[in-house]
Enzyme design. Sequence first.
Site, short mmCIF file in Angstrom:
data_model
loop_
_atom_site.label_atom_id
_atom_site.label_comp_id
_atom_site.label_asym_id
_atom_site.label_seq_id
_atom_site.Cartn_x
_atom_site.Cartn_y
_atom_site.Cartn_z
N THR A 258 -26.15 -9.32 11.15
CA THR A 258 -27.55 -9.37 9.17
C THR A 258 -26.86 -7.94 8.41
O THR A 258 -25.49 -7.08 9.22
CB THR A 258 -28.23 -8.11 10.03
OG1 THR A 258 -29.46 -8.76 10.72
CG2 THR A 258 -29.57 -7.78 8.86
N CYS B 55 4.25 12.68 12.53
CA CYS B 55 4.31 12.98 13.80
C CYS B 55 3.22 13.46 14.51
O CYS B 55 2.99 14.29 13.80
CB CYS B 55 5.41 14.18 13.70
SG CYS B 55 6.01 15.18 14.71
N ASN C 113 0.93 -1.53 0.09
CA ASN C 113 0.24 -0.36 0.46
C ASN C 113 1.15 1.67 -0.19
O ASN C 113 0.19 2.52 -0.48
CB ASN C 113 -1.04 -0.21 1.39
CG ASN C 113 0.07 -0.61 2.54
OD1 ASN C 113 0.30 -1.08 2.95
ND2 ASN C 113 -0.51 0.18 3.65
N SER D 298 -11.09 -4.78 0.81
CA SER D 298 -11.89 -3.62 0.54
C SER D 298 -12.45 -2.69 -0.51
O SER D 298 -11.93 -2.81 -1.28
CB SER D 298 -11.20 -2.73 1.82
OG SER D 298 -11.68 -1.39 2.11
N ALA D 299 -14.40 -2.59 -0.04
CA ALA D 299 -14.81 -2.47 -0.68
C ALA D 299 -14.70 -0.39 -1.06
O ALA D 299 -14.55 -0.13 -2.47
CB ALA D 299 -16.34 -2.12 -0.58
#
Lengths: 411, 133
Positions: A251, A339, A167, A213-214
């Site tokens: 759900t 930082c 990434n 991940s969408a």
Amino acid sequence: MTTRSPVPADPRCPADDLSEFVYLDYAATTPLGREAFDAIGRGMRLFGNPSSRHSVGQAAHEALGTARAQVAALLGCPAGEVVFTGGGSEAINLALRGTFAPRHWRGHLVTTAIEHSAVLESAAALRRRGVDVTIVPPEPSGHVDPDRVAAALRPDTVLVSVMHANNETGAVQPVREITERAHAAGALMHVDAVQTAGKLPIDTLDADLVSISAHKFGGPKGVGALRLAAHHTVEPLVCGGGQEDGRRAGTENLPGVLGMAAAATAALPRLHDRSYRQQQWALRTRLLRHLGALDGVRVNATDPVMAETVSVTFAGVRGDTVADVLDMHGICVSTGSACHAGQDSPSHVLTAMGLDVEQARATLRFSFGAGTTGADIDTAGRATVAAVEQVRRVSGRSGTPLATVGTAGVR
Amino acid sequence: MARFSPTVVDHFTNPRNSGEITDADVRAFVGNPVCGDQILLTARVRDDVVTDIRFQAFGCSASLAVASLLTTAIAGTPLTDVTGLDATRVEQLAGGLAPDQRHVAALGADVARRLVDNFRQGTNDDDPITCAG
């Protein structure tokens, strides 16, 4: 006292309205695409519980099934192997912790030093419970050598987990070779494809577990998926009802799932579109040409690398400071480190690749996508050169040459 | 909410008095070893008044802005007043700092105090701000 919400009331689709900024932080998140935006709206109207027997619930159930098939197409697996989760980190946790829980936290995990914290923190949690963990370091190029992974394999290795592309640097990992070695040793393979889903083909990965991940490919935040091969079972992290075939209770987030499915379908055509890939490479080359005007520039990954992710170290500056200058000009990029309150930690990825702390702190990540234009790149490139020169000027530091991995101006 | 005050944005984007006076009467250098922020002040002093001052700074955005606004606050100021620039006053001059930026106010106050102390003691900080290389 009332606090004004930072959430805009305007319901326009983000992907249709990027003109306010030059947004070059697609690796962090992507703007919600038009298809996903519309699908979420449909999902909001499908209010039935997918587990309900009545017709309102069954409408939701059918929509969920269609969405599962769409996401399966992106993953290249049967629909039954798709487990919807609450995001990429949950998918990764389910893959790692869910694999070792039924084994009573025994066995051996092999992963690498450049993984996302969702993998590294899961690995640390497994180690605390008794799992043996081997962390393989990367090469200075940002890639993991399959032979080093193979050397780490043991008879009790249960799982190997390696990301598809990093990434921070965009370095594409040799996951196919690593998967072959893992399988030959009798181990399962997990690929963290969060950064590549919707950008590079992931339907041929041949791994047992694949996390996505969408929001990294034009879908909504808070929804992801795990490809869980039929021959492997995991212990669920979330217990309750029997949703997701007993693999993840709760759900289902129907609007989110429908948004992810629509984003997956929208992404499919461009995955094998040569002209799209060439366009992304042209943007990368264009950016690096701009940055090549500066001395002391290091590009932090060699081929194979995702065109869309450009990690660059500028000698004599702090990356967060340059990013702030750019932000004040409406240009959004990210750093390899930050930082905060005097407690900063340099990027674990860059330091694992051999950069020292100063170099890791002097790094910016530009990441772009389908909505990025050549004009965006020109604006950001020119502004970055000016910002680096300004920050060097006030510090009295120069662009002393750095050890070069990649070279700005050259693909 | 904006991360930086308008004053910090102004000094960060248009820094005043950057550079180094090579034949300065006094030099003061302070660095924070934890986050790496550094400020070097060089100044000329006549009759206990700072008549000219320059800064070099390396660090986060807020530290660069604070170094710049410090020079505007110190220029033309008697040394006795410079010692009154404590962290609270520096934060006020900056128009406020977020909690994660407040260490910069302390850094600014330290370097201002050090400038006065160095002048009175006849010492200079000659440590250059070394290149990241």
